[in-house]
Design a protein around this motif. Structure first.
Motif, PDB file in Angstrom:
ATOM      1  N   TYR A 174      -3.422 -14.512  -6.708  1.00 38.35           N
ATOM      2  CA  TYR A 174      -4.376 -15.284  -5.523  1.00 38.35           C
ATOM      3  C   TYR A 174      -5.626 -15.068  -6.052  1.00 38.35           C
ATOM      4  N   LEU A 175      -6.316 -16.104  -6.102  1.00 36.41           N
ATOM      5  CA  LEU A 175      -7.981 -16.014  -6.292  1.00 36.41           C
ATOM      6  C   LEU A 175      -8.569 -16.547  -5.112  1.00 36.41           C
ATOM      7  N   ILE A 176      -9.864 -15.893  -4.782  1.00 34.79           N
ATOM      8  CA  ILE A 176     -10.643 -16.207  -3.620  1.00 34.79           C
ATOM      9  C   ILE A 176     -12.006 -16.139  -4.120  1.00 34.79           C
ATOM     10  N   ALA A 177     -12.833 -17.363  -3.648  1.00 37.30           N
ATOM     11  CA  ALA A 177     -14.182 -17.313  -4.134  1.00 37.30           C
ATOM     12  C   ALA A 177     -14.838 -18.316  -3.015  1.00 37.30           C
ATOM     13  N   GLU A 233      -8.518 -11.137   5.722  1.00 38.47           N
ATOM     14  CA  GLU A 233      -8.050 -10.947   6.868  1.00 38.47           C
ATOM     15  C   GLU A 233      -6.898 -11.960   7.098  1.00 38.47           C
ATOM     16  N   LYS A 234      -7.095 -13.021   6.889  1.00 38.93           N
ATOM     17  CA  LYS A 234      -5.980 -14.078   6.899  1.00 38.93           C
ATOM     18  C   LYS A 234      -5.057 -14.043   5.748  1.00 38.93           C
ATOM     19  N   LEU A 235      -5.327 -13.969   4.752  1.00 36.61           N
ATOM     20  CA  LEU A 235      -4.617 -13.816   3.406  1.00 36.61           C
ATOM     21  C   LEU A 235      -3.795 -12.788   3.269  1.00 36.61           C
ATOM     22  N   MET A 236      -4.076 -11.535   3.563  1.00 36.30           N
ATOM     23  CA  MET A 236      -3.124 -10.411   2.960  1.00 36.30           C
ATOM     24  C   MET A 236      -2.029 -10.249   3.662  1.00 36.30           C
ATOM     25  N   THR A 278      -7.280  -2.157  -0.759  1.00 38.68           N
ATOM     26  CA  THR A 278      -5.610  -2.435  -1.113  1.00 38.68           C
ATOM     27  C   THR A 278      -5.001  -1.448  -0.059  1.00 38.68           C
ATOM     28  N   ALA A 279      -5.199  -0.160   0.219  1.00 38.90           N
ATOM     29  CA  ALA A 279      -4.590   0.634   0.900  1.00 38.90           C
ATOM     30  C   ALA A 279      -4.618   0.285   2.198  1.00 38.90           C
ATOM     31  N   TYR A 280      -5.945  -0.070   2.885  1.00 39.73           N
ATOM     32  CA  TYR A 280      -5.973  -0.610   4.144  1.00 39.73           C
ATOM     33  C   TYR A 280      -5.170  -1.887   4.671  1.00 39.73           C
ATOM     34  N   TYR A 281      -5.015  -2.779   3.634  1.00 43.66           N
ATOM     35  CA  TYR A 281      -4.246  -3.765   3.931  1.00 43.66           C
ATOM     36  C   TYR A 281      -2.730  -3.727   3.580  1.00 43.66           C
ATOM     37  N   GLY A 282      -2.494  -2.667   2.696  1.00 43.00           N
ATOM     38  CA  GLY A 282      -1.024  -2.204   2.482  1.00 43.00           C
ATOM     39  C   GLY A 282      -0.380  -3.554   1.887  1.00 43.00           C
ATOM     40  N   ARG A 283      -0.716  -4.469   1.131  1.00 46.42           N
ATOM     41  CA  ARG A 283       0.119  -5.504   0.603  1.00 46.42           C
ATOM     42  C   ARG A 283      -0.294  -5.560  -0.973  1.00 46.42           C
ATOM     43  N   ALA A 284      -0.687  -6.708  -1.143  1.00 47.74           N
ATOM     44  CA  ALA A 284      -0.887  -7.093  -2.631  1.00 47.74           C
ATOM     45  C   ALA A 284      -2.042  -6.021  -3.130  1.00 47.74           C
ATOM     46  N   SER A 285      -2.366  -5.788  -4.606  1.00 48.48           N
ATOM     47  CA  SER A 285      -3.471  -5.169  -5.087  1.00 48.48           C
ATOM     48  C   SER A 285      -4.545  -6.169  -5.147  1.00 48.48           C
TER      49      SER A 285
END
Ligand SMILES: *Cc1c(COP(=O)(O)O)cnc(C)c1O
Length: 396
Positions: free
Chosen positions: A230-233, A362-365, A69-76
């Motif tokens: 957001y859900l990802i699978a 990478e694309k979503l965050m 989460t910290a790496y992208y700095g956006r949503a949890s």
């Protein structure tokens, strides 16, 4: 709006149905009736939940990925930990359900198809637990590539039958399993490993896997996270994705299925059936299928064996066309990088399949905001993929 699919004929919009030899129509009807009855039978559902709890290790945690989460700095970012299930992936959720149906229908012989061997191992495991005879069809080529899983199945008491026809991989093993079922349908239960095959399998497998999404819903409520979700699978046949998404279909959650782009969508070495397939019949249902110029089933490619399948569940075709779920594709390279990143930042080595879902961050965050919430389904653990990681990732 109520979702309520499939319809009575087993269709999700234009997709699904029952494209099988005449002799299987009646057994499939009986299975559908049995399942419909068992779904409402508290004794059945209690036994199902109790085995998942006491044997398979459910509920699985929803882990806050603090450093990612910290790496992208956006949503949890939260990880649904299907990697912690017994046998190392979500597949056992479905197998437990189907084997309980086999027991209820008094079938003593279990058959299954397997590609990489993950579904075969899960089926051999639960068959052993219930003392049932188990036969697993596996392409000869796959048996060479996945010797460890072949040995696992044998140790669990299953018979593994090498399939030498066609490309000697999953699609040929599936055809062989269907042939066996046609011959032995009176005493044999066919355990299918994803949301594919003739009706009622896609519905049944989705319902058994929906335990994933139901737990996530409850766990998010306890965490009291914000509204935006957001859900990802990852999507091979599509069962872990269907299981996560289904309980949220009538919510406002945004959902993303991630297919394998292999060496790239502009090559013929990928497994992105929803992106590049066209409607066709494969293994008993109408769905998107990867086909060559003559309409023959094309060979899929992915670095992850579990995503390496030229078909996809009919419900995903519907969810794509209706726009309810967005589907994207991630290359072998991107998945490898994501696996390395998750290992280093969170101390979790994901299965290569699950690494595709991680790679989509990478694309979503960049499109998310602080205060929002992303759940990634970590469908399995990376132990089975260590050989591939060793060949492809180098460390000083
Ligand atoms: C089999 C497998 C998949 C792909 O199957 P789905 O039906 O698409 O879920 C994904 N992840 C893991 C770990 C698997 O073993």
């Amino acid at each position: 709006m109520k979702y309520g699919l499939p319809d009575k004929r087993g269709y999700f919009g234009a997709y699904g149905g029952r494209f099988v030899p005449e002799t299987l129509i009646e057994p499939l009807r009986r299975l559908e009736k049995l399942y419909t009855r068992m779904k409402r039978d508290p004794a059945f559902t209690n036994e199902y939940y109790s085995i998942l709890r006491e044997y398979a290790g459910r509920p699985t945690p929803l882990t806050f990925a603090e450093r990612l989460t910290a790496y992208y700095g956006r949503a949890s970012i939260f990880l649904k930990r299907e990697d912690l299930c017994h046998t190392g992936a979500h597949k056992i959720n479905n197998v437990v359900g189907q084997i309980l149906l086999a027991v209820r229908s008094k079938k003593k012989r279990i058959i299954a198809e397997t590609g990489a061997g993950q579904h075969g191992v899960a089926t051999a495991t639960v068959a052993a637990r219930f003392g049932l005879q188990c036969v697993v069809y596996m392409g000869e080529e796959d048996m060479h590539r996945q010797q460890l899983n072949v040995y696992r199945m044998k140790m669990l008491g299953a018979e593994v039958i090498p399939v030498t026809s066609g490309s000697r991989t999953l699609k040929d093993a599936t055809s062989e399993a269907i042939r066996d079922w046609v011959t032995n349908v009176n005493d044999t239960f066919y355990v299918i490993g994803s949301v594919v095959g003739p009706h009622p399998y896609p519905m049944m497998v989705r319902d058994f896997q929906a335990i994933i999404g139901k737990e996530v819903r409850k766990q998010l409520r306890t965490l009291n996270t914000g509204k935006s979700l957001y859900l990802i699978a990852c999507v091979g046949g599509g069962s872990n994705a269907a299981g996560l998404f289904y309980p949220f279909l009538q919510s406002t959650a945004r959902m993303y299925g991630v297919e394998a782009a292999g060496l790239g969508l502009d090559t013929d070495k990928h497994a992105a059936t929803l992106a590049k397939g066209i409607p066709g019949v494969l293994h008993g249902s109408l769905s998107y299928v990867l086909q060559d110029d003559d309409g023959q089933i094309a060979l899929a490619h992915s670095i992850s064996a579990g995503l390496d399948y030229p078909g996809v569940g009919p419900e995903h075709c519907y969810l794509k066309e209706s726009g309810r779920v967005q589907y994207h594709a991630v290359t072998d390279e991107e998945a490898l990088k994501a696996a390395a990143l998750l290992a280093k930042l969170e101390g979790i080595i994901p299965a290569l399949e699950s690494a595709h879902a991680i790679a989509f961050l990478e694309k979503l965050m960049p499109c998310t905001k602080k205060g929002e919430c992303v759940v990634v389904n970590l469908s399995g653990r990376g132990d089975k993929d260590m050989q591939t990681f060793m060949e492809r990732l180098t460390y000083e």
